[in-house]
Every structure is written in C-alpha cells, then in structure tokens.
Design an enzyme around this catalytic site. Structure first.
Site, mmCIF file in Angstrom:
data_model
loop_
_atom_site.group_PDB
_atom_site.id
_atom_site.type_symbol
_atom_site.label_atom_id
_atom_site.label_comp_id
_atom_site.label_asym_id
_atom_site.label_seq_id
_atom_site.Cartn_x
_atom_site.Cartn_y
_atom_site.Cartn_z
ATOM 1 N N LYS A 1 0.893 -1.206 0.023
ATOM 2 C CA LYS A 1 0.076 -0.182 -0.126
ATOM 3 C C LYS A 1 0.970 1.387 -0.006
ATOM 4 C CE LYS A 1 -3.652 2.560 0.693
ATOM 5 N NZ LYS A 1 -4.912 2.478 -0.517
ATOM 6 N N TYR A 2 0.508 2.225 -0.883
ATOM 7 C CA TYR A 2 1.450 3.634 -0.838
ATOM 8 C C TYR A 2 0.789 4.549 0.361
ATOM 9 C CZ TYR A 2 3.384 7.862 -2.673
ATOM 10 O OH TYR A 2 4.059 9.184 -2.640
ATOM 11 N N LEU A 3 1.872 4.741 1.031
ATOM 12 C CA LEU A 3 1.408 5.661 2.066
ATOM 13 C C LEU A 3 1.942 7.273 1.534
ATOM 14 C CD1 LEU A 3 2.751 3.885 5.360
ATOM 15 C CD2 LEU A 3 0.536 3.784 4.489
ATOM 16 N N ASN B 286 18.316 -1.693 9.103
ATOM 17 C CA ASN B 286 19.645 -1.401 8.639
ATOM 18 C C ASN B 286 20.540 -2.139 9.791
ATOM 19 O OD1 ASN B 286 18.910 0.086 6.472
ATOM 20 N ND2 ASN B 286 18.671 2.013 7.967
ATOM 21 N N ARG C 22 23.692 -1.680 10.924
ATOM 22 C CA ARG C 22 24.850 -0.967 11.112
ATOM 23 C C ARG C 22 24.737 0.299 11.908
ATOM 24 N NH1 ARG C 22 22.628 1.164 5.999
ATOM 25 N NH2 ARG C 22 22.034 3.272 6.582
HETATM 26 C C1 MV4 Z 1 7.380 3.496 1.179
HETATM 27 C C2 MV4 Z 1 6.823 4.999 0.875
HETATM 28 C C3 MV4 Z 1 5.337 5.137 0.881
HETATM 29 N N1 MV4 Z 1 4.479 3.779 1.059
HETATM 30 N N2 MV4 Z 1 6.735 2.550 1.170
HETATM 31 C C4 MV4 Z 1 11.945 4.867 0.260
HETATM 32 C C5 MV4 Z 1 13.146 4.031 -0.040
HETATM 33 C C6 MV4 Z 1 12.765 3.044 1.219
HETATM 34 N N3 MV4 Z 1 13.690 3.300 2.132
HETATM 35 C C7 MV4 Z 1 11.436 2.972 1.403
HETATM 36 N N4 MV4 Z 1 11.007 4.274 0.622
HETATM 37 C C8 MV4 Z 1 9.586 4.410 0.835
HETATM 38 N N5 MV4 Z 1 8.761 3.413 1.044
HETATM 39 C C9 MV4 Z 1 5.147 2.651 1.313
HETATM 40 N N6 MV4 Z 1 4.666 1.621 1.260
HETATM 41 C C10 MV4 Z 1 7.629 6.131 0.672
HETATM 42 C C11 MV4 Z 1 9.034 5.711 0.626
HETATM 43 C C12 MV4 Z 1 9.920 6.974 0.688
HETATM 44 C C13 MV4 Z 1 10.694 7.474 1.615
HETATM 45 C C14 MV4 Z 1 10.638 6.634 2.824
HETATM 46 C C15 MV4 Z 1 11.466 7.239 3.996
HETATM 47 C C16 MV4 Z 1 12.275 8.564 3.751
HETATM 48 C C17 MV4 Z 1 12.015 9.203 2.532
HETATM 49 C C18 MV4 Z 1 11.274 8.575 1.450
HETATM 50 C C19 MV4 Z 1 11.351 9.466 0.420
HETATM 51 C C20 MV4 Z 1 10.480 9.022 -0.606
HETATM 52 C C21 MV4 Z 1 9.795 7.970 -0.492
#
Ligand code: MV4
Length: 452
Positions: free
Chosen positions: A202-204, A290, A292
């Site tokens: 699911k996209y948040l 992570n 580390r």
């Molecule tokens: C997501 C998300 C929204 N919904 N997953 C970005 C890389 C990876 N670490 C996971 N990421 C995201 N996963 C869902 N289901 C939005 C991101 C995301 C994000 C997450 C954390 C910090 C910055 C971000 C920037 C863009 C998108």
C-alpha cells in the site's frame, strides 16, 4: 583475548568517530586509505595506517582482499566497517570471521536477511513488528499483482527486493498502469541490483520516517535507545535528523521501543541496528532494517548519554550490554545537520581545497568532522564533510543553539550546505516539527520557482 587493535575499514568522519571510541577504551587503531586520502585526518590520528589502493572506492574501500591483507600485516584482531562501503556486506563479514578477526557488526546471517527486503519484511512480521499492508512475499506475475492491489486498494507501491535508496520503486495510481509500471520497476531493479524480484505495498501518501535504535548482545538480550525522526530528506539523502521525534509521546515511544527490543531479543541480534518505520496518523509501518551504525547515531547518543561505538566494540568482544532498558533515560532534544561540500541550492558537489576552517563550539555542541584548514576534499567520495550535532533541554532551546552554532561555523574555499540549514531553521513547518518525508523537496521546488 580482548580486542587490542582495530582496523577501521572506512574514511572521513566515521573513521574518526570509531578511532575516538577505540582510543578511549585503550584499543589501538589502524586506518586504511586510498591514495586520494593520504592526507586525511583519520590517517593522521590512527596509530598506524595502510594504503589499500587507488582513489575509486571499488579498488580501495571496497577491496576486500586488500583490507584483509592490511589487517593481517598490521596485526589487527578486529575490523569495524563504519557505515556505507562494506558495512552491510554479509560476505565480507564472513570473510573477516574466517580470518579469525572479530567482526564489529551483526551476525552475517542477519545482515543477509535484512539486505533482502522481502526476507526482511517476512522476518519482521514473524517477530511482531507492524507491516505495511501488501504482498506476503515476492510477486511473480501481473495477475498476482492485480489481485493483491485490488485487495489493499490503490495507490500501491512496487518495490525491488534488493532495493535501497528508492531505486526500482514505482507508485501505481490505478490498475490501468499496473502492468507497465511493474515491468519498469522490474527492469530498473534488474539493471541496478542484478535481481528483478519485486513486491507490493500500500502506498502511504504523506508519512514521516521514524527509526528506532536497537542494540543486541547476540545471546537474547536486547534494548532500544528510542527513535530518530529523519523525515527531512532530499532524494533519499537525509539532511537533518532529530531525537526524539516531535510527534511521539513517551508512551508511544515506550510501546514501539519495547516491540523492537523484544523482536531483536527473539532473533538473537548482535550489535547496533536501526529499524525503519513509516509513521502516518499515529501508526507505525515497518519498511526496512539497517544492520549497521548510522550517520545520525549521535543524536541518540546526545539524549541517552550512551556511546554507541563503545557499545558495538564491547558486544563484538563478547561482553554484555553496558546497561539495562530500565537504566536508559531519554533527556532533552538533539538535532544533527549534515554539512556537505555542495551548492546549498543546486546540490552540485563542490570538492576542493578548504582555505579556512573554524568549527562551532560551546555548551552541548558536537562537530564530527575530519576537516582542517588546508585539507583538499577529494572528488571521489560522499560529499558529507561534517556533522553538527546540538543538544538542548527541549526542542526550542536546541533549535536556538543550533542557529547559534551554524552561525559560528566557517568553512571557506568550497560551497557547503550551511546556508540551506540556516534557511530551514527559519521555516515555520520545521520549527513546529510539522513536516513529512515530502516536505523538503516540495519546499525546495517552491523556493526555486520564486524570483530571487
Ligand atoms: C514507502 C513509501 C510509501 N509507502 N513505502 C523509500 C526508500 C525505502 N527506504 C522506502 N521508501 C519509501 N517506502 C510505502 N509503502 C515512501 C518511501 C519514501 C521514503 C521513505 C523514507 C524516507 C524518505 C522517503 C522518500 C520517498 C519515498
């Protein structure tokens, strides 16, 4: 035999950070460096130094054979990988241990599991961490993808199992675009990681990035050291981090922290780790772990008083954790600004000679940096040249002090992100803590659209 000489398989401020912890424990350090880093501060401070190759990291800081050889020639009994480079390379961890060197890091099997995002999510779910709704594993066919997406509802996010840094990630707004975007995610993942495995979530839309610092002894004891809020980032590069998160209550911290620590105890996790969550409307959703030490670990050190690198070395040496959960108190507020050698508004790298350097100081101000006047910042590596970490009794006082400290910092000869940080600290949304992971990029876009 206790650890007596550590090879630091890294460069820059984190190599210094590790050296300092080791020195305070009476442990000798061996720096490794590329030919481009012969004049670096980490080489100057270490007890011994070994050149491990030419400037490109692939031939030096990522050169496993040369690093192992350096450790043996210099008589080291342990290796600390820092962050980046080989820090999350399970194969490297195994090779270190096969050479009878102490690996100052998590068990190789745990590094491997968490490096595979599908396996990491399954493990996290089995350990009781809350997950983002989505596929229960890899998604093989578009038909499966359609079924899962219909169940959880659009928009969905297609993610690469080997992903990281947002590569191979596609937001799918509706079923009509699923097939195209899924195949795009697959081919991006294939070329970036050599693995086209994808999964669906699911996209948040507007979450915060909140991560919990955990620590395990590898024998079933684990603690948490609270959270860091790292929502202010641009293109998956964090810009400013703070602890505690402005949005969590002590009860929410304790509840989520306990869930994390119990999960790590159950898996027998060893050493430092960070469990990353997205946070939206009061709920946490695990995304990654992570295995580390992280760049932003100092904000946790500031509010807990615990030296995380010392703790890593102790645990690697077979000792117990130095404190129990009930001994840990979270006091005050800390913020870290990452200072990069780059244009503050275009983000173009700005390597070169530092003609003048004056670090901020005073009460509750910490600067982790290998900079000095006359240093030439090489163009081959990450542009982060300093971290400014400031503590205050509460968030407002921390911000006042941070402004003061940023004004004191002088770095001449190269462009730096200091003006960006100064401008950020004038933004009402930053001052109120009311920002999400999208805030910084949106603000930068609006700012660049305005006439100067
Ligand atoms: C997501 C998300 C929204 N919904 N997953 C970005 C890389 C990876 N670490 C996971 N990421 C995201 N996963 C869902 N289901 C939005 C991101 C995301 C994000 C997450 C954390 C910090 C910055 C971000 C920037 C863009 C998108």
């Amino acid at each position: 035999m206790p650890i007596s000489r550590i090879l630091i398989a890294n460069r820059g401020e984190i190599a210094l950070r590790i050296h300092r912890a080791a020195r305070e424990m009476g442990i000798e350090t061996v720096a490794v460096h590329s030919t481009a880093d012969a004049d670096a501060m980490h080489v100057r401070l270490a007890d011994h130094a070994v050149c491990i190759g030419p400037p490109p990291a692939s031939e030096s800081y990522l050169n496993i054979a040369n690093i192992i050889a350096a450790a043996e020639i210099a008589g080291c009994d342990a290796i600390h990988p820092g962050y980046g480079f080989l820090s999350e390379n399970a194969k490297f961890a195994e090779i270190v241990e096969a050479h009878d060197l102490v690996w100052i890091g998590p068990k190789p099997e745990h590094i491997r599991t968490m490096g595979d995002k599908v396996a990491a999510k399954a493990t996290a779910g089995a350990l009781g961490l809350p997950l983002v709704p989505g596929s229960s594993g890899a998604v093989d066919t578009v038909d499966d993808a359609r079924r899962i997406a219909a169940e959880i509802g659009y928009p969905v996010l297609v993610k690469a199992a080997s992903g990281g840094g947002g590569r191979g990630m596609k937001v799918v707004p509706d079923e009509g675009q699923l097939e195209t975007l899924m195949s795009q995610a697959r081919s991006e993942a294939k070329s970036a990681f050599g693995d086209d495995t994808v999964y669906i979530e699911k996209y948040l839309g507007n979450p915060r990035h909140i991560e919990f610092q955990i620590f395990g002894d590898g024998r079933g004891q684990a603690i948490h050291l609270g959270e860091r809020d790292c929502s202010l980032q641009r293109r998956h590069q964090k810009v400013l981090e703070e602890a505690p998160s402005p949005v969590l209550s002590p009860d929410e911290r304790e509840r989520m922290g306990r869930i994390c620590a119990e999960a790590m105890a159950q898996m027998g996790y060893r050493g430092a780790g960070t469990i990353e969550f997205l946070w939206e409307n009061g709920a946490f959703y695990f995304i990654e772990m992570n295995t580390r030490l992280q760049v932003e670990h100092p904000v946790t050190e500031m509010i807990t008083g615990i030296d995380l690198v010392r703790e890593q070395i102790r645990v690697a040496d077979g000792k117990d954790l130095s404190c129990r959960q009930e001994d840990i108190r979270f006091e005050g507020h800390a913020i870290e600004c990452r200072i990069n050698a780059e244009d503050p508004w275009t983000f173009a790298p700005s390597p070169g000679a530092v003609t003048y350097y004056h670090a901020a100081g005073g009460m509750h101000v910490r600067v982790d940096s290998g900079l000095y006047a006359g240093y030439r910042i090489p163009p081959y590596y990450d542009s982060m040249i300093a971290k400014l970490i400031v503590y205050g009794r509460d968030r407002d006082r921390c911000i006042m002090r941070l402004r003061r400290a940023l004004d004191e910092m002088v770095i001449e000869g190269v462009k730096t992100s200091i003006p960006l940080h100064q401008a950020l600290l004038d933004q009402p949304d930053v001052l109120s803590g009311g920002y999400s992971i999208k805030w910084l990029e949106e603000w930068l876009q609006e700012r660049s659209a305005k006439p100067a």
